[in-house]
Design a protein around this motif. Structure first.
Motif, PDB file in Angstrom:
ATOM      1  N   GLY A   1       0.804  -1.218   0.000  1.00 20.43           N
ATOM      2  CA  GLY A   1       0.000   0.000   0.000  1.00 20.43           C
ATOM      3  C   GLY A   1       0.832   1.261   0.000  1.00 20.43           C
ATOM      4  N   GLY A   2       2.170   1.125   0.001  1.00 24.38           N
ATOM      5  CA  GLY A   2       3.026   2.287  -0.115  1.00 24.38           C
ATOM      6  C   GLY A   2       3.472   2.922   1.186  1.00 24.38           C
ATOM      7  N   ARG A   3       3.016   2.389   2.334  1.00 22.75           N
ATOM      8  CA  ARG A   3       3.425   2.962   3.607  1.00 22.75           C
ATOM      9  C   ARG A   3       4.854   2.547   3.922  1.00 22.75           C
ATOM     10  NH1 ARG A   3       3.106   1.819   9.292  1.00 22.75           N
ATOM     11  NH2 ARG A   3       2.539  -0.335   8.883  1.00 22.75           N
ATOM     12  N   ALA A   4       5.614   3.411   4.558  1.00 25.24           N
ATOM     13  CA  ALA A   4       6.984   3.116   4.965  1.00 25.24           C
ATOM     14  C   ALA A   4       7.207   3.643   6.379  1.00 25.24           C
ATOM     15  CB  ALA A   4       7.985   3.764   4.012  1.00 25.24           C
ATOM     16  N   SER A   5       8.116   2.994   7.103  1.00 30.07           N
ATOM     17  CA  SER A   5       8.463   3.481   8.434  1.00 30.07           C
ATOM     18  C   SER A   5       9.972   3.399   8.610  1.00 30.07           C
ATOM     19  CB  SER A   5       7.755   2.661   9.518  1.00 30.07           C
ATOM     20  OG  SER A   5       8.176   1.318   9.473  1.00 30.07           O
ATOM     21  N   ASP A   6      10.523   4.409   9.275  1.00 27.55           N
ATOM     22  CA  ASP A   6      11.956   4.482   9.533  1.00 27.55           C
ATOM     23  C   ASP A   6      12.225   4.099  10.984  1.00 27.55           C
ATOM     24  OD1 ASP A   6      12.214   5.440   6.984  1.00 27.55           O
ATOM     25  OD2 ASP A   6      12.398   7.531   7.575  1.00 27.55           O
ATOM     26  N   HIS A   7      13.323   3.364  11.183  1.00 24.06           N
ATOM     27  CA  HIS A   7      13.717   2.942  12.524  1.00 24.06           C
ATOM     28  C   HIS A   7      15.179   3.312  12.728  1.00 24.06           C
ATOM     29  CE1 HIS A   7      10.038   0.515  12.969  1.00 24.06           C
ATOM     30  NE2 HIS A   7      10.184   0.315  11.678  1.00 24.06           N
ATOM     31  N   ALA A   8      15.456   4.153  13.718  1.00 21.99           N
ATOM     32  CA  ALA A   8      16.829   4.559  14.010  1.00 21.99           C
ATOM     33  C   ALA A   8      17.617   3.364  14.540  1.00 21.99           C
ATOM     34  CB  ALA A   8      16.833   5.678  15.043  1.00 21.99           C
ATOM     35  N   SER A   9      18.927   3.353  14.282  1.00 24.98           N
ATOM     36  CA  SER A   9      19.750   2.214  14.695  1.00 24.98           C
ATOM     37  C   SER A   9      19.860   2.095  16.210  1.00 24.98           C
ATOM     38  CB  SER A   9      21.147   2.324  14.085  1.00 24.98           C
ATOM     39  OG  SER A   9      21.791   3.481  14.561  1.00 24.98           O
ATOM     40  N   ASP A  10      19.638   3.184  16.928  1.00 24.81           N
ATOM     41  CA  ASP A  10      19.746   3.116  18.388  1.00 24.81           C
ATOM     42  C   ASP A  10      18.420   2.780  19.074  1.00 24.81           C
ATOM     43  OD1 ASP A  10      18.616   5.515  17.729  1.00 24.81           O
ATOM     44  OD2 ASP A  10      19.913   6.742  18.991  1.00 24.81           O
ATOM     45  N   SER A  11      17.345   2.569  18.290  1.00 18.60           N
ATOM     46  CA  SER A  11      16.077   2.135  18.880  1.00 18.60           C
ATOM     47  C   SER A  11      16.067   0.607  18.965  1.00 18.60           C
ATOM     48  CB  SER A  11      14.898   2.623  18.037  1.00 18.60           C
ATOM     49  OG  SER A  11      14.871   1.956  16.793  1.00 18.60           O
ATOM     50  N   ASP A  12      15.149   0.052  19.758  1.00 24.45           N
ATOM     51  CA  ASP A  12      15.070  -1.409  19.897  1.00 24.45           C
ATOM     52  C   ASP A  12      14.744  -2.082  18.574  1.00 24.45           C
ATOM     53  OD1 ASP A  12      15.651  -1.260  22.582  1.00 24.45           O
ATOM     54  OD2 ASP A  12      13.536  -1.244  23.203  1.00 24.45           O
ATOM     55  N   SER A  13      13.726  -1.567  17.895  1.00 22.97           N
ATOM     56  CA  SER A  13      13.337  -2.176  16.619  1.00 22.97           C
ATOM     57  C   SER A  13      14.423  -1.993  15.565  1.00 22.97           C
ATOM     58  CB  SER A  13      12.013  -1.591  16.128  1.00 22.97           C
ATOM     59  OG  SER A  13      12.136  -0.196  15.948  1.00 22.97           O
ATOM     60  N   GLY A  14      15.070  -0.840  15.567  1.00 21.28           N
ATOM     61  CA  GLY A  14      16.147  -0.603  14.607  1.00 21.28           C
ATOM     62  C   GLY A  14      17.326  -1.534  14.832  1.00 21.28           C
ATOM     63  N   ALA A  15      17.689  -1.753  16.099  1.00 16.91           N
ATOM     64  CA  ALA A  15      18.802  -2.656  16.412  1.00 16.91           C
ATOM     65  C   ALA A  15      18.494  -4.066  15.944  1.00 16.91           C
ATOM     66  CB  ALA A  15      19.082  -2.629  17.908  1.00 16.91           C
ATOM     67  N   GLU A  16      17.256  -4.524  16.158  1.00 14.34           N
ATOM     68  CA  GLU A  16      16.869  -5.863  15.707  1.00 14.34           C
ATOM     69  C   GLU A  16      16.906  -5.963  14.183  1.00 14.34           C
ATOM     70  OE1 GLU A  16      13.126  -6.934  17.431  1.00 14.34           O
ATOM     71  OE2 GLU A  16      13.834  -6.548  19.461  1.00 14.34           O
ATOM     72  N   LEU A  17      16.450  -4.910  13.512  1.00 14.56           N
ATOM     73  CA  LEU A  17      16.474  -4.918  12.045  1.00 14.56           C
ATOM     74  C   LEU A  17      17.903  -4.947  11.515  1.00 14.56           C
ATOM     75  CD1 LEU A  17      13.616  -2.385  11.307  1.00 14.56           C
ATOM     76  CD2 LEU A  17      13.649  -4.800  10.700  1.00 14.56           C
ATOM     77  N   PHE A  18      18.826  -4.230  12.152  1.00 12.28           N
ATOM     78  CA  PHE A  18      20.216  -4.236  11.723  1.00 12.28           C
ATOM     79  C   PHE A  18      20.834  -5.618  11.908  1.00 12.28           C
ATOM     80  CE2 PHE A  18      19.857   0.270  11.418  1.00 12.28           C
ATOM     81  CZ  PHE A  18      20.866   0.663  10.568  1.00 12.28           C
TER      82      PHE A  18
END
Length: 89
Positions: A41-58
């Motif tokens: 549907g075109g939605r996107a979300s950004d996750h900073a590397s120092d956040s919990d979700s961002g760290a898991e994604l990295f």
């Protein structure tokens, strides 16, 4: 004594180049790594590397890169366009 016309142009171009280089240095200093997820549907979300979700994604992205480098298609030498065009005998 007036400066030569090409010197005026050269000075102006140099000033623009210096300004652009300073802008890029400032931009690089402010840039932080992040992970961006795209949804249907075109939605996107950004996750900073120092956040919990961002760290898991990295961590997950790093594992995927390791898996891709461990084998599979990357071990086989790829043919150049010239080699692909050669007729087989």
């Amino acid at each position: 004594m007036t400066p030569k016309p090409h010197r005026v142009l050269l000075d102006r171009v140099s000033a623009y180049a210096d300004e652009a280089a300073a802008y890029m240095r400032r931009r690089r200093a402010l840039r932080k790594p992040f992970a961006r997820l795209y949804y249907g549907g075109g939605r996107a979300s950004d996750h900073a590397s120092d956040s919990d979700s961002g760290a898991e994604l990295f961590v997950c992205a790093g594992r995927l890169i390791e898996l891709a480098g461990d084998g599979g298609a990357s071990e086989r030498p790829s043919l150049s366009p010239r080699e692909r065009a050669k007729p087989e005998h």
